[in-house]
Design a protein around this motif. Structure first.
Motif, PDB file in Angstrom:
ATOM      1  N   GLN A  96       0.829  -1.205   0.000  1.00 21.24           N
ATOM      2  CA  GLN A  96       0.000   0.000   0.000  1.00 21.24           C
ATOM      3  C   GLN A  96       0.868   1.261   0.000  1.00 21.24           C
ATOM      4  N   ILE A  97       1.944   1.224   0.770  1.00 21.42           N
ATOM      5  CA  ILE A  97       2.822   2.395   0.852  1.00 21.42           C
ATOM      6  C   ILE A  97       3.486   2.674  -0.492  1.00 21.42           C
ATOM      7  N   VAL A  98       3.983   1.619  -1.156  1.00 19.32           N
ATOM      8  CA  VAL A  98       4.638   1.805  -2.451  1.00 19.32           C
ATOM      9  C   VAL A  98       3.656   2.331  -3.489  1.00 19.32           C
ATOM     10  N   MET A  99       2.436   1.788  -3.494  1.00 19.98           N
ATOM     11  CA  MET A  99       1.457   2.199  -4.511  1.00 19.98           C
ATOM     12  C   MET A  99       0.812   3.537  -4.174  1.00 19.98           C
ATOM     13  N   MET A 100       0.240   3.656  -2.966  1.00 18.55           N
ATOM     14  CA  MET A 100      -0.466   4.880  -2.606  1.00 18.55           C
ATOM     15  C   MET A 100       0.507   6.028  -2.325  1.00 18.55           C
ATOM     16  N   ASP A 102       3.049   6.406  -4.239  1.00 25.63           N
ATOM     17  CA  ASP A 102       3.536   6.710  -5.579  1.00 25.63           C
ATOM     18  C   ASP A 102       5.068   6.731  -5.620  1.00 25.63           C
ATOM     19  N   ILE A 103       5.675   5.664  -5.092  1.00 22.18           N
ATOM     20  CA  ILE A 103       7.137   5.568  -5.101  1.00 22.18           C
ATOM     21  C   ILE A 103       7.561   5.136  -6.499  1.00 22.18           C
ATOM     22  N   PHE A 104       8.296   5.977  -7.208  1.00 21.12           N
ATOM     23  CA  PHE A 104       8.590   5.738  -8.621  1.00 21.12           C
ATOM     24  C   PHE A 104      10.103   5.590  -8.852  1.00 21.12           C
ATOM     25  N   PRO A 105      10.505   4.948  -9.962  1.00 25.61           N
ATOM     26  CA  PRO A 105      11.933   4.800 -10.255  1.00 25.61           C
ATOM     27  C   PRO A 105      12.626   6.158 -10.349  1.00 25.61           C
ATOM     28  N   GLY A 106      13.751   6.282  -9.663  1.00 23.33           N
ATOM     29  CA  GLY A 106      14.495   7.534  -9.666  1.00 23.33           C
ATOM     30  C   GLY A 106      14.093   8.506  -8.578  1.00 23.33           C
ATOM     31  N   ALA A 107      13.084   8.165  -7.777  1.00 21.77           N
ATOM     32  CA  ALA A 107      12.607   9.070  -6.734  1.00 21.77           C
ATOM     33  C   ALA A 107      13.618   9.187  -5.606  1.00 21.77           C
ATOM     34  N   VAL A 108      13.599  10.334  -4.940  1.00 17.93           N
ATOM     35  CA  VAL A 108      14.353  10.549  -3.706  1.00 17.93           C
ATOM     36  C   VAL A 108      13.365  10.386  -2.558  1.00 17.93           C
ATOM     37  N   GLU A 111      12.976   7.959   4.632  1.00 14.94           N
ATOM     38  CA  GLU A 111      12.259   7.002   5.472  1.00 14.94           C
ATOM     39  C   GLU A 111      12.737   7.120   6.910  1.00 14.94           C
ATOM     40  N   ALA A 112      11.801   7.066   7.853  1.00 16.45           N
ATOM     41  CA  ALA A 112      12.138   7.037   9.282  1.00 16.45           C
ATOM     42  C   ALA A 112      10.994   6.363  10.008  1.00 16.45           C
ATOM     43  N   GLY A 113      11.245   5.396  10.964  1.00 19.67           N
ATOM     44  CA  GLY A 113      12.498   4.737  11.181  1.00 19.67           C
ATOM     45  C   GLY A 113      12.610   3.468  10.341  1.00 19.67           C
ATOM     46  N   LEU A 123      10.963  -0.143  -0.716  1.00 18.09           N
ATOM     47  CA  LEU A 123      11.245   1.186  -1.258  1.00 18.09           C
ATOM     48  C   LEU A 123      12.431   1.144  -2.219  1.00 18.09           C
ATOM     49  N   LEU A 124      13.465   0.374  -1.863  1.00 11.98           N
ATOM     50  CA  LEU A 124      14.650   0.283  -2.724  1.00 11.98           C
ATOM     51  C   LEU A 124      14.304  -0.361  -4.057  1.00 11.98           C
TER      52      LEU A 124
END
Length: 324
Positions: A96-100, A102-108, A111-113, A123-124
């Motif tokens: 859900q976190i990756v999709m909602m 919107d974690i995309f290739p090349g993004a900066v 993350e904590a903790g 995320l990687l």
């Protein structure tokens, strides 16, 4: 997926590969292949040498005739069985976190903790080698465990990952320039304490997603996002996953399920100098930390019956006590 990881995820089993063994009852065991080593249970053993060189998805029989399925574990399998320093973010929530988020290739991504590194690995994979994941963790032991888990899964230190031991509010300004971070993921006890630092780091339109365990945390971070003035109206939800039993005509939900693990809440960074539009609906009473113990049912949005209605209900019970 990095080029190194792609090589590890394909081909025949090699020394150093992690292999998931599943017995006829569905019990799973994860082993790391070593020449000359054996995997023992109370009912026989399997020689690692019999697996080395075999194709992924093979079956083999142990010394007492029990057949096992041998297959490389998925990332979801790995994070649920890897060594843990802190509780992991479950795969259903990481997805859900990756999709909602919107974690995309090349993004900066900040993350904590870090915990045990479960979410970090998702995320990687999403940002790829061209992106960056900057993880902040207060505890050195947690950071060490997370890095070891990621190294074991990816085969080496991921080139896009930087782990900083320290407080996010203190360390983030030194790690990034203002307005250069695309996404921020906060999995911590009090994310509302970091909103100023996160707001400075995010690009206009950048997204913040928080993972919190309790409704009290959810309420407080939502009110803090509104009070900040630099974020859009927050959106919150939770997800539940229920497996199904599939056996002939006995097709039904399983008796156990992954119910509540945490809440997710997202908001977007507004452009500098922009204030959020006024909400059309009537807002409820906000969170007041000094008066938390005085919360009422009305504060939580519940409809409270009148005293008259309560007395009438009590009378209708008959033998029950009468209210004055």
């Amino acid at each position: 997926m990095t080029a190194i990881e792609a090589d590890l995820r394909r081909g025949n089993f090699r020394i150093g590969d992690r292999v998931q063994l599943t017995d006829p009852k569905g019990r799973m065991h994860t082993i790391t292949l070593e020449a000359g080593k054996e995997f023992h249970t109370h009912r026989g053993f399997i020689r690692h040498d019999d697996l080395i060189g075999a194709p992924d998805g093979s079956t083999l029989t142990n010394t007492v005739g029990i057949e096992y399925l041998a297959i490389r574990p998925l990332l979801a399998d790995y994070v649920m069985s890897m060594p843990r320093g802190a509780a992991v973010v479950y795969p259903k929530d990481a997805g859900q976190i990756v999709m909602m988020g919107d974690i995309f290739p090349g993004a900066v991504v900040v993350e904590a903790g870090v915990g045990s590194g479960a979410l970090s690995m998702s995320l990687l994979r999403a940002v790829g080698e061209s992106g960056r994941v900057l993880s902040f963790e207060r505890r050195t032991d947690f950071a060490t465990i997370a890095q070891a888990n990621a190294r074991a899964f990816f085969g080496s230190d991921h080139p896009a990952w930087t782990v900083t031991v320290g407080d996010l509010v203190e360390s983030l300004p030194a790690a990034v320039e203002p307005g250069t971070v695309d996404r921020v993921v906060l999995d911590m006890l009090a994310p509302w304490e970091c909103l100023d630092a996160v707001g400075d780091a995010l690009i206009p339109g950048g997204l913040l997603i928080c993972y919190v365990a309790t409704a009290t945390q959810l309420s407080r971070v939502a009110e803090a996002m509104r009070d900040h003035g630099g974020f859009t109206e927050p959106h919150a939800w939770e997800s539940m996953v229920r497996d199904w039993h599939l056996e002939g005509l006995a097709v039904r939900p399983v008796h156990r399920m992954h119910g509540h693990t945490g809440f997710l809440i997202t908001t977007r960074r507004l452009a500098p100098g922009v204030t959020p539009p006024l909400r059309k609906r009537r807002p409820g009473r906000g969170y007041d930390a000094d008066a938390a113990e005085e919360w009422t049912a009305e504060d939580l949005g519940e409809r409270v019956p009148s005293d008259k209605r309560v007395r009438r209900t009590a009378r209708s019970i008959g033998d029950g006590p009468r209210l004055p």
